[in-house]
Design a protein around this motif. Structure first.
Motif, PDB file in Angstrom:
ATOM      1  N   LYS A 284       0.683  -1.229   0.185  1.00 23.63           N
ATOM      2  CA  LYS A 284      -0.088   0.173   0.092  1.00 23.63           C
ATOM      3  C   LYS A 284       0.857   1.272  -0.012  1.00 23.63           C
ATOM      4  N   ARG A 285       0.484   2.032  -0.691  1.00 26.23           N
ATOM      5  CA  ARG A 285       1.185   3.571  -0.925  1.00 26.23           C
ATOM      6  C   ARG A 285       1.130   4.097   0.680  1.00 26.23           C
TER       7      ARG A 285
ATOM      8  N   ASP B 159      -1.368   8.548  -2.100  1.00 24.08           N
ATOM      9  CA  ASP B 159      -2.085   7.792  -3.292  1.00 24.08           C
ATOM     10  C   ASP B 159      -1.884   8.818  -4.524  1.00 24.08           C
ATOM     11  N   ASN B 160      -2.251   8.130  -5.578  1.00 24.20           N
ATOM     12  CA  ASN B 160      -2.521   9.016  -6.855  1.00 24.20           C
ATOM     13  C   ASN B 160      -3.837   8.655  -7.588  1.00 24.20           C
TER      14      ASN B 160
ATOM     15  N   GLY C 221      -3.270   3.472  -8.558  1.00 24.41           N
ATOM     16  CA  GLY C 221      -2.513   4.598  -7.479  1.00 24.41           C
ATOM     17  C   GLY C 221      -2.613   4.362  -6.221  1.00 24.41           C
ATOM     18  N   GLU C 222      -3.297   3.334  -5.618  1.00 23.21           N
ATOM     19  CA  GLU C 222      -3.406   3.166  -4.125  1.00 23.21           C
ATOM     20  C   GLU C 222      -1.997   2.174  -3.693  1.00 23.21           C
TER      21      GLU C 222
END
Ligand code: ASP
Length: 592
Positions: A79-80, A85-86, A92-93
């Protein structure tokens, strides 16, 4: 496989998984000790993280990596970190914490940026088409194209159609363009022609009893190129036996609207397709391929203008020609210079000049040279019929019917752009039916078919073929969308005598007809069933669905407007030996 997942598919539920990705470096950012790489393939992008502390060797490699290098990375999905997140990326997560980087191939710096949707000179794009194809826009368009063709195949398969291939090396099939010819080596002096469409072959398939045929067919036409034409293009070519016009229109309506619903970025304007007769389309829109997203319709003023004191109008009306106008909202303040520009458009389309009136935005008072030739009552009648308001500009045309249509049709089109009507993001389909069988003007004493020579005249008009061919209506139908003809077809002639008669009117002698179309005429003597078909243009339909202004944007390897391929540099000279094989001597010196 060199990858376990695509670059567009990892999500939160993959956290903790060991994965291998492969793709192109979209961008890489060295943050000192940590390098972030966006790895891209046609499914999307994934952020991969190379940490100098964890994987010093891979880190060193990653430091040398540049845009468009081809990489394989192995690592763990995580997980970022909170807040990083993007949301612009579907992946993006998450990110992939790298354990190993392999450079599969380095890349030179591309001549334009792949990862940004910025305007690049089109000749550069076409020269490096394989790089242009990596860009998101092209990938999106070719995916839409694939989905559209898949939808077509499924739809027709469910309705008992067979997909049948027809030859590319064939005989001339006239569709109104020049043929591309292929010289025969084994038959000196003889040529094949590339099909302008499989028209004859699909009709012969009906004689062969196949009843429902389609093909995603490549067609070749050596025409004078316009910006939106290509020497080779793709049609959904179809033919059906034992049908009437409305069977085909209904089938295609379901096909086109279903395809738009499933694949288009731009929605259809309505859930059914209206039908206009050719005469109505010409009268209201000045063209047989009207953009019906907006009004600005042509209005007939012959009765009012014919009673005015303006000589040009009165003499034209006396000669049976119309006076028509369009009312352009909010352009009543146009300057002389602006009107001159419009006059040029009118003249380019055959007008001798452009008569106009403008209504003052405040007072509604009318200006324009011709105003003084009208009585107050006539001016009131005219503005009422045009529904003109203060601030509007009225543009007139008076000439032969087809010139009036061409002039006002072109001006209507121009204002479609100027007033933003053509920006409307919807697909407005319409059928145009009841075409004349022949073009209005004869060519060298002969009639020219308005569709092609296999199109049937309306049964009830067959008698007119002898007395007044110009009045004969046909079983032709066109599908139009946003001002483009996207399909054309017809119920065909299936009897030899009628086909022969049409050929005669078109100017084929018996010998010529037998020489070029003997096989068709003969086939019609062996129990040809009644049949009809249509051919939607795939390139234009996909371009409309992708919101693209040009069909080149939805073709993988299109040619330029000059019919050249900039990537492979074709057409090109060939070796003397090849020409000798083909028994060809060039009249022009081969090289300067
Ligand atoms: N062959 C025609 C064309 O290419 C279409 C058709 O009549 O089916 O326009």
């Amino acid at each position: 496989m060199l990858k376990t997942h695509s670059c567009g598919e990892l999500r939160l539920e993959n956290i903790g998984e060991e994965v291998t990705l492969a793709g192109w470096v979209n961008r890489s950012r060295d943050m000192g000790g940590v390098i972030f790489i966006d790895l891209r393939d046609r499914n999307g992008k994934t952020q991969v993280v190379v940490n100098s502390g964890d994987v010093p060797q891979s880190f060193e490699l990653a430091q040398q990596v540049r845009s468009e290098y081809v990489l394989q990375v192995k690592g763990t999905v995580q997980k970022r970190p909170e807040g990083l997140d993007n949301p612009k990326l579907e992946t993006g997560e998450i990110e992939v914490m790298v354990s190993e980087v392999n450079v599969l191939n380095p890349a030179k710096t591309p001549p334009f940026l792949i990862d940004r949707d910025e305007v690049v000179d089109e000749s550069l794009r076409l020269k490096y088409r394989y790089l242009d194809l990596r860009r998101e826009r092209m990938q999106r368009n070719l995916i839409i194209r694939h989905k559209a063709i898949k939808f077509i195949r499924d739809y027709l398969d469910e309705r008992d159609f067979l997909e049948i291939e027809t030859p590319i090396l064939f005989k001339s099939t006239p569709e109104g363009a020049r043929d591309y010819l292929v010289p025969s080596r084994v038959h000196p002096g003889k040529f094949y022609a590339l099909p302008q469409s499989p028209q004859q072959l699909k009709q012969l398939l009906m004689v062969g009893g196949y009843e429902r045929y389609f093909q995603i067919a490549r067609c070749f036409r050596d025409e004078d190129l316009r910006a939106d034409r290509q020497p080779e293009f793709t049609q959904l070519d179809m033919e059906m036996s034992f049908v009437e016009r409305d069977d085909i229109l209904d089938l295609i309506e379901g096909l086109v609207l279903g395809m738009v619903e499933h694949t288009s970025l731009v929605p259809a304007a309505s859930d059914s397709i209206p039908r206009l007769s050719y005469a109505e389309a010409m009268a209201r829109f000045g063209t047989d391929r009207p953009d019906i997203r907006y009004g600005l319709e042509l209005v007939d003023l012959s009765d009012i203008a014919g009673a005015s004191a303006f000589k040009v109008f009165t003499s034209n009306v006396a000669a049976g020609h119309p006076v028509k106008a369009i009312c352009v909202p909010g352009c009543g303040d146009y300057s002389r210079k602006q009107i001159d520009e419009l006059e040029k458009i009118a003249k380019d389309n055959g007008a001798k000049g452009l008569a106009w009136m403008a209504l003052n935005p405040d007072s509604g008072e009318m200006r324009g040279f011709i105003t003084k030739f009208f009585t107050v009552e006539q001016l009131i009648a005219l503005t009422e019929r045009l529904d003109a308001k203060p601030g509007d500009l009225l543009l007139f045309a008076s000439d032969k019917k087809n010139v009036v249509a061409a002039v006002l049709g072109a001006l209507r089109d121009e204002f479609g752009y100027r007033l933003g009507y053509k920006d409307k993001k919807e697909l407005a389909f319409t059928w145009v039916i009841d075409f004349p069988l022949f073009e209005e003007d004869m060519e060298e004493g002969h009639w020219a078919p308005s569709h092609h020579m296999f199109t049937a005249p309306k049964r009830e008009h067959i008698d007119l073929l002898d007395s007044d061919p110009g009045q004969v209506l046909s079983e032709q139908y066109d599908l139009v969308c946003n001002g483009y003809e996207v399909a054309g077809g017809s119920i065909r002639i299936h009897e030899r005598p009628l086909q022969r008669k049409i050929m005669e009117l078109i100017g084929f002698s018996i010998e010529e007809a037998k020489d070029q179309f003997g096989h068709m005429l003969e086939a019609f003597e062996y129990g040809a069933p009644p049949h009809g078909g249509i051919a939607p243009g795939i390139d234009r339909l996909v371009a409309l669905m992708a919101g693209e202004p040009n069909i080149r944007e939805v073709m993988a390897f299109p040619k330029t407007a000059q019919a050249t391929d900039l990537m492979s540099d074709s057409p090109s000279f060939v070796a003397e030996r090849q020409l000798n094989d083909l028994h060809i001597k060039l009249a022009e010196p081969q090289k300067k």
